[in-house]
Motif scaffolding. Structure first.
Motif, PDB file in Angstrom:
ATOM      1  N   PHE A  95       0.822  -1.209   0.000  1.00 13.75           N
ATOM      2  CA  PHE A  95       0.000   0.000   0.000  1.00 13.75           C
ATOM      3  C   PHE A  95       0.860   1.265   0.000  1.00 13.75           C
ATOM      4  O   PHE A  95       0.551   2.229  -0.692  1.00 13.75           O
ATOM      5  N   ILE A  96       1.940   1.236   0.791  1.00 13.72           N
ATOM      6  CA  ILE A  96       2.823   2.405   0.879  1.00 13.72           C
ATOM      7  C   ILE A  96       3.370   2.780  -0.501  1.00 13.72           C
ATOM      8  O   ILE A  96       3.467   3.971  -0.852  1.00 13.72           O
ATOM      9  N   LYS A  97       3.711   1.782  -1.307  1.00 14.64           N
ATOM     10  CA  LYS A  97       4.238   2.043  -2.655  1.00 14.64           C
ATOM     11  C   LYS A  97       3.242   2.777  -3.533  1.00 14.64           C
ATOM     12  O   LYS A  97       3.620   3.433  -4.508  1.00 14.64           O
ATOM     13  N   LYS A  98       1.962   2.667  -3.199  1.00 13.27           N
ATOM     14  CA  LYS A  98       0.916   3.352  -3.958  1.00 13.27           C
ATOM     15  C   LYS A  98       0.469   4.645  -3.276  1.00 13.27           C
ATOM     16  O   LYS A  98      -0.534   5.253  -3.662  1.00 13.27           O
ATOM     17  N   GLY A  99       1.217   5.076  -2.252  1.00 10.86           N
ATOM     18  CA  GLY A  99       0.876   6.312  -1.561  1.00 10.86           C
ATOM     19  C   GLY A  99      -0.272   6.186  -0.585  1.00 10.86           C
ATOM     20  O   GLY A  99      -0.885   7.184  -0.193  1.00 10.86           O
ATOM     21  N   ILE A 100      -0.566   4.955  -0.150  1.00 10.47           N
ATOM     22  CA  ILE A 100      -1.664   4.680   0.782  1.00 10.47           C
ATOM     23  C   ILE A 100      -1.047   4.223   2.108  1.00 10.47           C
ATOM     24  O   ILE A 100      -0.187   3.331   2.116  1.00 10.47           O
ATOM     25  N   ILE A 101      -1.474   4.808   3.219  1.00 15.02           N
ATOM     26  CA  ILE A 101      -0.847   4.522   4.508  1.00 15.02           C
ATOM     27  C   ILE A 101      -1.806   3.769   5.413  1.00 15.02           C
ATOM     28  O   ILE A 101      -2.766   4.351   5.934  1.00 15.02           O
ATOM     29  N   PRO A 102      -1.584   2.479   5.631  1.00 12.83           N
ATOM     30  CA  PRO A 102      -2.357   1.769   6.664  1.00 12.83           C
ATOM     31  C   PRO A 102      -1.835   2.165   8.047  1.00 12.83           C
ATOM     32  O   PRO A 102      -0.631   2.119   8.288  1.00 12.83           O
ATOM     33  N   ILE A 103      -2.718   2.593   8.916  1.00 11.64           N
ATOM     34  CA  ILE A 103      -2.311   2.924  10.290  1.00 11.64           C
ATOM     35  C   ILE A 103      -2.298   1.616  11.064  1.00 11.64           C
ATOM     36  O   ILE A 103      -3.286   1.210  11.681  1.00 11.64           O
ATOM     37  N   ILE A 104      -1.158   0.967  11.009  1.00 13.49           N
ATOM     38  CA  ILE A 104      -1.051  -0.401  11.514  1.00 13.49           C
ATOM     39  C   ILE A 104       0.323  -0.601  12.147  1.00 13.49           C
ATOM     40  O   ILE A 104       1.331  -0.124  11.621  1.00 13.49           O
ATOM     41  N   SER A 105       0.376  -1.278  13.276  1.00  7.50           N
ATOM     42  CA  SER A 105       1.643  -1.578  13.937  1.00  7.50           C
ATOM     43  C   SER A 105       2.412  -2.633  13.158  1.00  7.50           C
ATOM     44  O   SER A 105       1.904  -3.239  12.204  1.00  7.50           O
ATOM     45  N   SER A 236       6.606   4.242  27.471  1.00 12.04           N
ATOM     46  CA  SER A 236       6.750   5.527  26.773  1.00 12.04           C
ATOM     47  C   SER A 236       7.156   5.337  25.318  1.00 12.04           C
ATOM     48  O   SER A 236       6.905   6.208  24.476  1.00 12.04           O
ATOM     49  N   HIS A 237       7.761   4.201  25.031  1.00 10.53           N
ATOM     50  CA  HIS A 237       8.115   3.867  23.645  1.00 10.53           C
ATOM     51  C   HIS A 237       7.896   2.371  23.446  1.00 10.53           C
ATOM     52  O   HIS A 237       8.328   1.563  24.271  1.00 10.53           O
ATOM     53  N   ILE A 238       7.214   2.017  22.385  1.00 12.90           N
ATOM     54  CA  ILE A 238       7.062   0.612  21.995  1.00 12.90           C
ATOM     55  C   ILE A 238       7.502   0.498  20.542  1.00 12.90           C
ATOM     56  O   ILE A 238       6.899   1.106  19.648  1.00 12.90           O
ATOM     57  N   GLU A 239       8.547  -0.256  20.320  1.00 12.25           N
ATOM     58  CA  GLU A 239       9.037  -0.436  18.960  1.00 12.25           C
ATOM     59  C   GLU A 239       7.960  -1.110  18.104  1.00 12.25           C
ATOM     60  O   GLU A 239       7.469  -2.176  18.435  1.00 12.25           O
ATOM     61  N   GLY A 240       7.584  -0.437  17.018  1.00  8.78           N
ATOM     62  CA  GLY A 240       6.603  -0.998  16.097  1.00  8.78           C
ATOM     63  C   GLY A 240       5.167  -0.634  16.397  1.00  8.78           C
ATOM     64  O   GLY A 240       4.270  -0.968  15.615  1.00  8.78           O
ATOM     65  N   ALA A 241       4.897   0.051  17.514  1.00  6.52           N
ATOM     66  CA  ALA A 241       3.521   0.458  17.838  1.00  6.52           C
ATOM     67  C   ALA A 241       3.161   1.728  17.084  1.00  6.52           C
ATOM     68  O   ALA A 241       3.936   2.689  17.064  1.00  6.52           O
ATOM     69  N   ILE A 242       1.986   1.732  16.471  1.00  4.69           N
ATOM     70  CA  ILE A 242       1.542   2.881  15.677  1.00  4.69           C
ATOM     71  C   ILE A 242       0.054   3.124  15.916  1.00  4.69           C
ATOM     72  O   ILE A 242      -0.739   2.178  15.938  1.00  4.69           O
ATOM     73  N   GLY A 243      -0.313   4.390  16.077  1.00  3.35           N
ATOM     74  CA  GLY A 243      -1.715   4.769  16.160  1.00  3.35           C
ATOM     75  C   GLY A 243      -2.344   4.387  17.478  1.00  3.35           C
ATOM     76  O   GLY A 243      -1.715   4.437  18.538  1.00  3.35           O
ATOM     77  N   CYS A 244      -3.619   4.003  17.432  1.00  2.00           N
ATOM     78  CA  CYS A 244      -4.392   3.695  18.638  1.00  2.00           C
ATOM     79  C   CYS A 244      -4.156   2.258  19.087  1.00  2.00           C
ATOM     80  O   CYS A 244      -4.285   1.326  18.300  1.00  2.00           O
ATOM     81  N   LEU A 245      -3.807   2.094  20.362  1.00  2.00           N
ATOM     82  CA  LEU A 245      -3.789   0.793  21.017  1.00  2.00           C
ATOM     83  C   LEU A 245      -4.784   0.849  22.166  1.00  2.00           C
ATOM     84  O   LEU A 245      -4.976   1.896  22.781  1.00  2.00           O
ATOM     85  N   THR A 246      -5.416  -0.273  22.461  1.00  3.74           N
ATOM     86  CA  THR A 246      -6.232  -0.364  23.670  1.00  3.74           C
ATOM     87  C   THR A 246      -5.604  -1.423  24.559  1.00  3.74           C
ATOM     88  O   THR A 246      -5.403  -2.563  24.135  1.00  3.74           O
ATOM     89  N   ALA A 247      -5.285  -1.024  25.781  1.00  6.46           N
ATOM     90  CA  ALA A 247      -4.625  -1.922  26.726  1.00  6.46           C
ATOM     91  C   ALA A 247      -5.483  -2.059  27.972  1.00  6.46           C
ATOM     92  O   ALA A 247      -5.964  -1.064  28.517  1.00  6.46           O
ATOM     93  N   GLN A 248      -5.655  -3.290  28.425  1.00  8.79           N
ATOM     94  CA  GLN A 248      -6.514  -3.562  29.582  1.00  8.79           C
ATOM     95  C   GLN A 248      -5.651  -3.816  30.813  1.00  8.79           C
ATOM     96  O   GLN A 248      -4.686  -4.582  30.766  1.00  8.79           O
ATOM     97  N   PHE A 249      -6.021  -3.156  31.918  1.00 10.08           N
ATOM     98  CA  PHE A 249      -5.306  -3.303  33.182  1.00 10.08           C
ATOM     99  C   PHE A 249      -6.302  -3.524  34.316  1.00 10.08           C
ATOM    100  O   PHE A 249      -7.427  -3.030  34.271  1.00 10.08           O
ATOM    101  N   PHE A 250      -5.852  -4.257  35.335  1.00 12.04           N
ATOM    102  CA  PHE A 250      -6.598  -4.391  36.586  1.00 12.04           C
ATOM    103  C   PHE A 250      -5.814  -3.645  37.671  1.00 12.04           C
ATOM    104  O   PHE A 250      -4.587  -3.800  37.769  1.00 12.04           O
ATOM    105  N   LYS A 251      -6.515  -2.870  38.507  1.00 15.61           N
ATOM    106  CA  LYS A 251      -5.887  -2.133  39.606  1.00 15.61           C
ATOM    107  C   LYS A 251      -6.514  -2.564  40.923  1.00 15.61           C
ATOM    108  O   LYS A 251      -7.733  -2.477  41.085  1.00 15.61           O
TER     109      LYS A 251
END
Length: 327
Positions: A95-105, A236-251
């Protein structure tokens, strides 16, 4: 300058959010959608245009998706379901070669999020507690059982008595036996995280899960609590993470001890609460990938915003692409 939201299904709020933000930055831009049955997908009747694609398992899916993007001047693709993530990530360069950007990790990070054992290892590597996994031959009740690779709470079990365990639990190699984190002792949060194109964290919105239906939050509350600094310090940094992530935590309610549960590398069904609170992920995606702007860290979203979801209707008139909402 059009956007495509794939496998849109019921994501009406997400479509509307992108429509609102795109019109501000690119007035002529359109938000389009795909689904395997666009007539029965509410979001496809709300979007500016919709395209019926084959199931993701179809061998020609990527070629058809690419052609759809080229023919309709799509610049950004927003995936929404787990099963399409790895397929799209592995074909991102097409997709990138065609100028289209998937927002994907990256494929590597998506593989971590799709395999719950890998997710637990990721948490531990980043100094985040994870529920203990038991052997099926040596375990301690109560148990929480879930699939290694699953979603929407399918095949999830809480087992408190030995007689509740069945042959299915023992013989299904896809099921994990885990330490049970009692909901009477823990509060459950889904955190919407935004990562820029460099993999740097730009926003954290903890949403308290008050009520869940079919694996998706039905009642939720934004909550500026210790998860903010906790996640900033560890993720604060995740190699390869892009855009929206949803992370579940228990407190833990008393000790404040935090456990990481799972991560999804996509927009979650409860993201609209974060959007209405001011965490404008659609705007940031447009600024980054259409306008090439830098995104600053943002924590100015509204605290204690309560979301109460309800069913609404999209009415599809015969031979028309128009829709109306009912009360």
């Amino acid at each position: 300058m059009n956007i495509l939201i794939t496998s849109a299904g019921r994501r009406v709020s997400l479509v509307k959010a992108f429509q609102t933000e795109l019109k501000k930055l690119v007035p002529e831009g359109k938000v389009m959608t795909t689904d395997s049955n666009i007539r029965m997908a509410a979001a496809c009747h709300v979007s500016d245009n919709a395209f019926q694609l084959p199931l993701i398992s179809d061998h020609d899916y990527i070629n058809i998706l690419l052609t759809t993007c080229i023919d309709n001047h799509i610049k950004i693709i927003i995936p929404t379901i787990d099963t399409e993530l790895l397929l799209l990530a592995n074909n991102r360069d097409v997709f990138i070669k065609k100028g289209i950007i998937p927002i994907i990790s990256s494929p590597k990070f998506i593989n971590i999020t799709r395999d719950k054992r890998e997710t637990h290892a990721f948490f531990v590597e980043n100094n985040i507690n994870a529920a203990k996994e038991y052997s099926k031959y040596k375990y301690k009740l109560p148990l929480f059982i879930k699939p290694i690779n699953g979603s929407r709470s399918v095949d999830n079990f809480i087992v408190k008595k030995q007689e509740d365990l069945t042959e299915y639990h023992f013989k299904n190699n896809e099921l994990m036996f885990l330490e049970y984190l009692d909901h009477n002792c823990f509060e459950e949060f889904t955190c919407d995280l935004y990562y820029d194109k460099k993999g740097d964290l730009k926003c954290v919105v903890p949403r308290k899960r008050i009520e869940v239906r079919d694996g998706e939050v039905n009642k939720g509350l934004t909550d500026k609590n210790l998860l903010l600094d906790y996640i900033k310090a560890r993720l604060s940094h995740i190699e390869g993470a892009i855009g929206c992530l949803t992370a579940q935590f228990f407190k833990n309610i008393e000790t404040q001890e935090i456990y990481g549960i799972e991560i999804n590398a996509r927009f979650g069904g409860g993201y609209p609460l974060s959007y209405f609170a001011g965490a404008n992920f659609p705007k940031w995606i447009l600024q980054e990938y259409l306008l090439n702007q830098e995104i600053d860290f943002y924590d100015g979203w509204e605290d204690q915003l309560l979301m109460l979801r309800y069913d609404n209707e999209v009415l599809v008139h015969e031979n028309e692409k128009r829709y109306s909402t009912g009360i």
